[in-house]
Design a protein around this motif. Structure first.
Motif, mmCIF file in Angstrom:
data_model
loop_
_atom_site.group_PDB
_atom_site.id
_atom_site.type_symbol
_atom_site.label_atom_id
_atom_site.label_comp_id
_atom_site.label_asym_id
_atom_site.label_seq_id
_atom_site.Cartn_x
_atom_site.Cartn_y
_atom_site.Cartn_z
ATOM 1 N N LEU A 121 -30.363 51.002 6.556
ATOM 2 C CA LEU A 121 -29.515 51.670 5.573
ATOM 3 C C LEU A 121 -29.092 53.018 6.116
ATOM 4 O O LEU A 121 -29.773 53.598 6.971
ATOM 5 C CB LEU A 121 -30.243 51.844 4.238
ATOM 6 N N TRP A 122 -27.959 53.485 5.638
ATOM 7 C CA TRP A 122 -27.485 54.834 5.936
ATOM 8 C C TRP A 122 -27.565 55.648 4.658
ATOM 9 O O TRP A 122 -27.209 55.172 3.580
ATOM 10 C CB TRP A 122 -26.032 54.809 6.420
ATOM 11 N N THR A 123 -28.039 56.861 4.780
ATOM 12 C CA THR A 123 -28.108 57.793 3.669
ATOM 13 C C THR A 123 -27.842 59.172 4.243
ATOM 14 O O THR A 123 -27.317 59.302 5.342
ATOM 15 C CB THR A 123 -29.475 57.691 2.952
ATOM 16 N N PHE A 124 -28.198 60.213 3.515
ATOM 17 C CA PHE A 124 -28.080 61.554 4.083
ATOM 18 C C PHE A 124 -29.209 62.428 3.580
ATOM 19 O O PHE A 124 -29.847 62.132 2.559
ATOM 20 C CB PHE A 124 -26.694 62.177 3.814
ATOM 21 N N GLU A 125 -29.449 63.485 4.343
ATOM 22 C CA GLU A 125 -30.547 64.402 4.038
ATOM 23 C C GLU A 125 -30.362 65.009 2.652
ATOM 24 O O GLU A 125 -29.272 65.422 2.295
ATOM 25 C CB GLU A 125 -30.589 65.507 5.094
#
Length: 163
Positions: A121-125
């Motif tokens: 999965l891609w997410t962000f900080e």
């Protein structure tokens, strides 16, 4: 949670509601705008149009007949790069009640049933509540980079789970 319904597959209105949940949450908390919301709408619509129930998963969580959460598992690249966990969202007024855990567990159980070897999965900080759910299930941070594909610069993060 009493009255919680987890449904697999498309339900009428689900596309609009999932886009709405994303648009409102990410605007309120991260300042994302039209670029982000339109991207979610276009990508989710494309996914649902090519949805293959033997390869892909789409789950919604509803209370009192209203969709309050969702998650998708895109299996189109599962054999090469891994299955892609996407569009995970729980309505802010329903967070902290186990809905997110139920949705992630449904997606990961599906992956196991399909024999998938990896999920990413891609997410962000900064999305710490979601991050804790990923880490509890064994996902590992494998890369990070600055990016602005959502219309605002963030530190994008890729998480991977070997099944």
């Amino acid at each position: 949670m009493e009255g919680l319904q987890i449904a697999r597959g498309y339900l009428p209105g689900a596309l609009g509601r999932v886009v709405e949940l994303h648009g409102e949450y990410y605007h309120r908390n991260w300042g994302f705008g039209l670029c982000f919301e339109a991207g979610v709408a276009a990508d989710l619509a494309e996914f649902l149009r090519r949805y293959d129930p033997g390869r892909d998963g789409f789950w919604t969580a509803s209370l009192s007949g209203r969709i309050d959460g969702a998650i998708a598992l895109d299996g189109i690249g599962a054999l090469s790069e891994g299955a892609h966990l996407r569009w995970f969202i729980v309505s802010p007024d329903r967070q902290g009640r186990g809905i997110g855990s139920r949705l992630i567990d449904a997606a990961l159980t599906f992956c196991g049933g399909c024999g998938y070897k990896k999920v990413y999965l891609w997410t962000f900080e900064g999305l710490d509540r979601a991050k804790s759910l990923y880490l509890k299930r064994g996902f590992k941070l494998v890369s990070k980079k600055r990016g602005s594909r959502w219309g605002k610069e963030v530190l994008e993060q890729k998480y991977l789970l070997d099944l």
